[in-house]
Motif scaffolding. Sequence first.
Motif, mmCIF file in Angstrom:
data_model
loop_
_atom_site.group_PDB
_atom_site.id
_atom_site.type_symbol
_atom_site.label_atom_id
_atom_site.label_comp_id
_atom_site.label_asym_id
_atom_site.label_seq_id
_atom_site.Cartn_x
_atom_site.Cartn_y
_atom_site.Cartn_z
ATOM 1 N N GLN A 81 -14.772 -20.041 -12.219
ATOM 2 C CA GLN A 81 -14.303 -18.811 -13.067
ATOM 3 C C GLN A 81 -14.774 -17.318 -12.122
ATOM 4 N N TYR A 82 -16.144 -17.588 -11.984
ATOM 5 C CA TYR A 82 -16.646 -16.428 -11.211
ATOM 6 C C TYR A 82 -16.033 -16.158 -10.080
ATOM 7 N N ARG A 83 -15.861 -17.142 -9.293
ATOM 8 C CA ARG A 83 -15.094 -16.976 -7.857
ATOM 9 C C ARG A 83 -13.725 -16.163 -7.960
ATOM 10 N N MET A 84 -13.070 -16.795 -8.974
ATOM 11 C CA MET A 84 -12.051 -16.417 -9.264
ATOM 12 C C MET A 84 -11.709 -14.859 -9.765
ATOM 13 N N THR A 85 -12.818 -14.414 -10.381
ATOM 14 C CA THR A 85 -13.041 -13.128 -11.195
ATOM 15 C C THR A 85 -13.356 -12.198 -9.717
ATOM 16 N N GLU A 86 -14.129 -12.796 -8.880
ATOM 17 C CA GLU A 86 -14.481 -12.077 -7.681
ATOM 18 C C GLU A 86 -13.319 -11.495 -6.699
ATOM 19 N N MET A 87 -12.304 -12.720 -6.568
ATOM 20 C CA MET A 87 -11.038 -12.678 -5.907
ATOM 21 C C MET A 87 -10.418 -11.391 -6.621
ATOM 22 N N LEU A 88 -9.789 -11.567 -7.829
ATOM 23 C CA LEU A 88 -9.201 -10.622 -8.561
ATOM 24 C C LEU A 88 -9.576 -9.316 -8.540
ATOM 25 N N ALA A 89 -10.964 -9.211 -8.609
ATOM 26 C CA ALA A 89 -11.511 -7.672 -8.689
ATOM 27 C C ALA A 89 -11.244 -7.285 -7.221
ATOM 28 N N GLY A 90 -11.454 -7.999 -6.244
ATOM 29 C CA GLY A 90 -11.404 -7.665 -4.752
ATOM 30 C C GLY A 90 -9.858 -7.334 -4.552
ATOM 31 N N LEU A 91 -8.725 -7.727 -5.190
ATOM 32 C CA LEU A 91 -7.470 -7.227 -5.262
ATOM 33 C C LEU A 91 -7.225 -5.927 -5.863
ATOM 34 N N GLY A 92 -8.028 -5.551 -6.761
ATOM 35 C CA GLY A 92 -7.948 -4.291 -7.280
ATOM 36 C C GLY A 92 -7.565 -4.477 -8.795
ATOM 37 N N TYR A 93 -7.811 -5.633 -9.577
ATOM 38 C CA TYR A 93 -7.485 -6.032 -10.624
ATOM 39 C C TYR A 93 -8.844 -5.564 -11.936
ATOM 40 N N PHE A 94 -8.753 -5.020 -12.735
ATOM 41 C CA PHE A 94 -9.653 -5.010 -13.710
ATOM 42 C C PHE A 94 -9.950 -6.044 -14.844
#
Length: 804
Positions: free
Chosen positions: A506-519
Amino acid sequence: MKISINRLKQYISLTESPEEIAALLTRSGLEVEAVEEFVSVPGGLEGIVIGEVLTCEKHPDADKLSITTVDIGLEAPSQIVCGASNVAAGQKVVVATVGAKLYPTQGEPFEIKKAKIRGQVSEGMICAEDEIGIGTSHAGIMVLNTDLPNGTPAKDYFEVSQDHILEIGLTPNRADAASHLGVARDLKALLHRSICLPEGKELAKETQGTSISVEVQNPEDCPRYAGIVVTDLKVAPSPQWLQNFLRSLGLEPINNVVDITNFILHDLGQPLHAFDAEKITDGKITVGKLSKGTSFVTLDEKERKLSGDELMICDTKGGLCIAGVFGGKGSGVSDQTQTIFLESAYFSPDIIRKGSQFHGLKTDASFRFERGTDPNMPVYALQRAVELLQEIAGGKVASELIDLYPNPIKDFVVEVEYAHINRLIGKKIDPSEVKTILESLDIQLENETEIGFTARVKPYRVDVTREADIIEEILRIHGFHQVELSEKLSTDFLADHPVKDLNKLQYRMTEMLAGLGYFELITNSLTKPQYAEKSGFLDPAQGVEIYNKLSEDLGVMRQTLLFSGLEVMAHNINRKQSDIRAFEFGTVYQKSESGYKEGRRLAIFHSGNRSLESWIEPAKSFAFSDLFAAVERILERLNIEPSAMDVIESAPFSYGLILKLGEKEIGRLGLVDEKMLKLAEVRQDVWYADLDWDLLTKKASGLKKYQEISKFPEVRRDLSLVIDKTTSYSQVKAIAEKAGGKLVKRIGVFDVYQGDKIDAGKKAYALSFILQDQENTLTDKVIDHTMSKLMKAFQEQVGAVIRS
């Protein structure tokens, strides 16, 4: 790690070729990555002989040339024209014969040919040392002082060493094999031959020398410390055999004392360190730690700040050496050294690893110490080293042997059952063979019964401490290749498979989405009951009601992440933050006949503009393609590919897609219906994806399949189909993949039409097909045949009309 075949032969009789030895070691777990030929002089001095100058006369047409006749062991002398000023009759010289290839110290190799020089025949060349690659002098030809017969190969005179070197990719567990003796031990077991290991010579005190005392402050970090003083040394270059040995392993000779310590390290696997005894203040060695921040200058003349955790060898003034890692500049052996204190120790692997990693120093010594050396080797290694110092450097023993070993390290004792051996190997091994193999590996068998035995393993085998390790030793010597495959394959696991770390995933997916500009959103699990009552897609009866509710607005547990996310959308939009991309990992709850159930979901929200207006382009609103691309990125990261997609036009979506994996639904995505937006008081479009995170984490795989990029070109063909509106793209794609077979690499839709130019209830797809063969260039005939199969399949299975 490099191993010399010549040196192995000093321990064990070897008649096999280097390639055969390499194959044998590789099968047993010591993977030989390369077999290289080593010659101490380039070219091996092939075609170069010892000759004697019989006559020497001035060349009639050149003042600086001489015409000589040289006896090189043939029936008649050879005439050679020589340009050296020091050539004279009666000299023993080095002669390169016709056809010999010379490898000079500088410049490119060249071949000696019969030639005429100023009208005189020359049948060879009388050589200077730089011309044959054994030195740098070009002052004149070499004049030898030897009684060797004329025609003797020069390689015999210069003791040219020829060897084969094994490059072994040593795995971290095989610290015992990080030496020639260690490799010889394996060959002993593999070839059923004995090892010739010289006995350690008792070191008798020969003369008085500097008195050295030793104190070990941390016995747990240094269980054994041995040392001895050797005096009357003459530091000089090492003999040729020792230089050749070191060079064959890729090491540069330094001097006879240092070279001997390097020889012992690579030969026996025991690192040694030589201190200049005159530089040990007050004649006292302390093995301990120095305070953090202490400065210490190492042999490479770099000043290093100590961490306080590394083990140090010190005198009364301070540090002399980072124990087991790197020596200090102030205490090393120099050309003026006459007396040394020679150290041989067993250090704890952990303490050496700390010092090595902190200072970023990886040395041959630390490589062995941090993996685990033989605690029974230090004294024997000292004995061998002192013998060489006496023989090569004229040294004399000037002290008693110091050996501090208060708590001897015991052998490993392992209980083994024959049934377990046969079960894990998958083949019955005769107990007599088991005993032969283990004893050949210096593993003693005790308390032998029909059921099993007790194995006693010497402590240098740091990787053999369990029953499974003993069985592995039996198998690698018996031979993996000798275990036949049975009709029914099965296996036993020595360790559990690692469980997926869901938090890390889950943390890795959070990192990816945050990197794509998601909050990231974190919302309340309690929600309004009216969402289920008025939405039309949730069952109020399945809501989990709170008994001690704080308010009616927070009276039930949520069944979906949609409405808590829409509330966040409304809150931001009302504050003029209307361009939003966000995600939330959350739990949803439901009541069922069997009780209660909960599940983890991943929600994605898009609303407003994906890009702001600028002078380059106007603002662009989020579209379905943006949401689908985000979901694709998530699935790609998890290595999941949906097997089917179905169109939906039901709450909570105006329209969207259902993604499936087999028969199970991964999730849904689409444009949120206006009715849902009104319930949450959101006044602009919202794109929403609801993914089953529990199912995704269960199906997630870290394994990806790759294939070699084809050498043959791709071909594109387009096709326009008129089909029923009810036919989905996923159906069309499935038909194409089956009919086109392996030649269809990619399928794409580049246009969709619905209008008055085609029949009602119909739609037109413009499809692109990328065709490619991995083994051949596609011909027109193959391409046309493939496209015909595709058109026929579309016509028969979905009633497609092919537009021309």
